[in-house]
Design a protein around this motif. Sequence first.
Motif, PDB file in Angstrom:
ATOM      1  N   ILE A   1      44.273  38.422  45.352  1.00  0.00           N
ATOM      2  CA  ILE A   1      44.396  40.460  45.382  1.00  0.00           C
ATOM      3  C   ILE A   1      43.455  41.115  45.985  1.00  0.00           C
ATOM      4  N   ALA A   2      42.332  40.883  46.068  1.00  0.00           N
ATOM      5  CA  ALA A   2      41.900  41.551  46.437  1.00  0.00           C
ATOM      6  C   ALA A   2      41.806  41.837  48.256  1.00  0.00           C
ATOM      7  N   MET A   3      42.134  40.416  49.009  1.00  0.00           N
ATOM      8  CA  MET A   3      42.985  40.726  50.588  1.00  0.00           C
ATOM      9  C   MET A   3      44.552  41.447  50.403  1.00  0.00           C
ATOM     10  N   LEU A   4      45.479  41.200  49.195  1.00  0.00           N
ATOM     11  CA  LEU A   4      46.358  41.853  49.136  1.00  0.00           C
ATOM     12  C   LEU A   4      46.182  43.053  49.260  1.00  0.00           C
TER      13      LEU A   4
ATOM     14  N   LEU B   1      47.693  36.660  54.276  1.00  0.00           N
ATOM     15  CA  LEU B   1      46.544  34.763  53.287  1.00  0.00           C
ATOM     16  C   LEU B   1      46.259  35.543  52.019  1.00  0.00           C
ATOM     17  N   GLY B   2      46.295  37.162  51.781  1.00  0.00           N
ATOM     18  CA  GLY B   2      46.228  37.651  50.231  1.00  0.00           C
ATOM     19  C   GLY B   2      47.101  37.053  49.862  1.00  0.00           C
ATOM     20  N   LEU B   3      49.142  36.805  49.819  1.00  0.00           N
ATOM     21  CA  LEU B   3      49.507  36.372  49.475  1.00  0.00           C
ATOM     22  C   LEU B   3      49.670  34.474  48.808  1.00  0.00           C
ATOM     23  N   VAL B   4      49.185  33.536  50.478  1.00  0.00           N
ATOM     24  CA  VAL B   4      49.312  32.490  50.205  1.00  0.00           C
ATOM     25  C   VAL B   4      48.307  32.074  49.433  1.00  0.00           C
ATOM     26  N   LEU B   5      47.114  33.159  48.808  1.00  0.00           N
ATOM     27  CA  LEU B   5      45.741  32.123  48.362  1.00  0.00           C
ATOM     28  C   LEU B   5      46.520  32.713  46.446  1.00  0.00           C
ATOM     29  N   VAL B   6      47.267  33.366  46.678  1.00  0.00           N
ATOM     30  CA  VAL B   6      47.711  34.225  45.022  1.00  0.00           C
ATOM     31  C   VAL B   6      48.510  32.620  45.228  1.00  0.00           C
TER      32      VAL B   6
END
Length: 192
Positions: free
Chosen positions: A158-161, A22-27
């Motif tokens: 980034i926070a999720m990553l 999810l972090g990658l998707v958002l970034v």
Amino acid sequence: MKSIIQDMKQNYFVNAVIMVVLGLVLVIWPHILGVMLCYLLGGALILMGVIQLVVFLRGERLGFYNKFSMFMGIVLVLLGIWICTQPRIVLSIIPVVVGIIVVLHGLMDLQYTLDIRRTGNTKWWIALVAAIITLVVGLLLVFNPFTAYEVTMILLGIAMLYDGGSDLLLLVFAHLAQKDTDKRVREFKGNE
């Protein structure tokens, strides 16, 4: 007992991988979450509108309520369609509203800064800098809302990553520590 610990490790691993993905998707695609939320909201409004229209068509209640059901049904369906077809506009409204609030807060901060200066405090300029930063952030949100939204989503990504990556790293260290402990137990039993 070991199966419970294994289940906990597997759940922890799955959660960490989900956070990383999810972090990658958002970034990479910061707008995708907002667009998905717009589709969900628009779909929910359309569904609510259809239900209102069904109530109207069934004519279970007469008078004002029945006419209100028809009106609300049409409004909800149209609003839902608009949100689904114009997610970028919808997403830009939220930062604008927040930006207006921040600008107003910055103006209040400027007033407080002037009050601090009138008291003769020599550090009044620190409050002035903070007030100006608040105003600039608010104006950026008002005049460039979609960029502000994308930056927010990237920071969230980034926070999720980081969260998912650090969890995976902890799992690796826990696995290595468990192997080391198992090795020492075997060596201890071998020395008996």
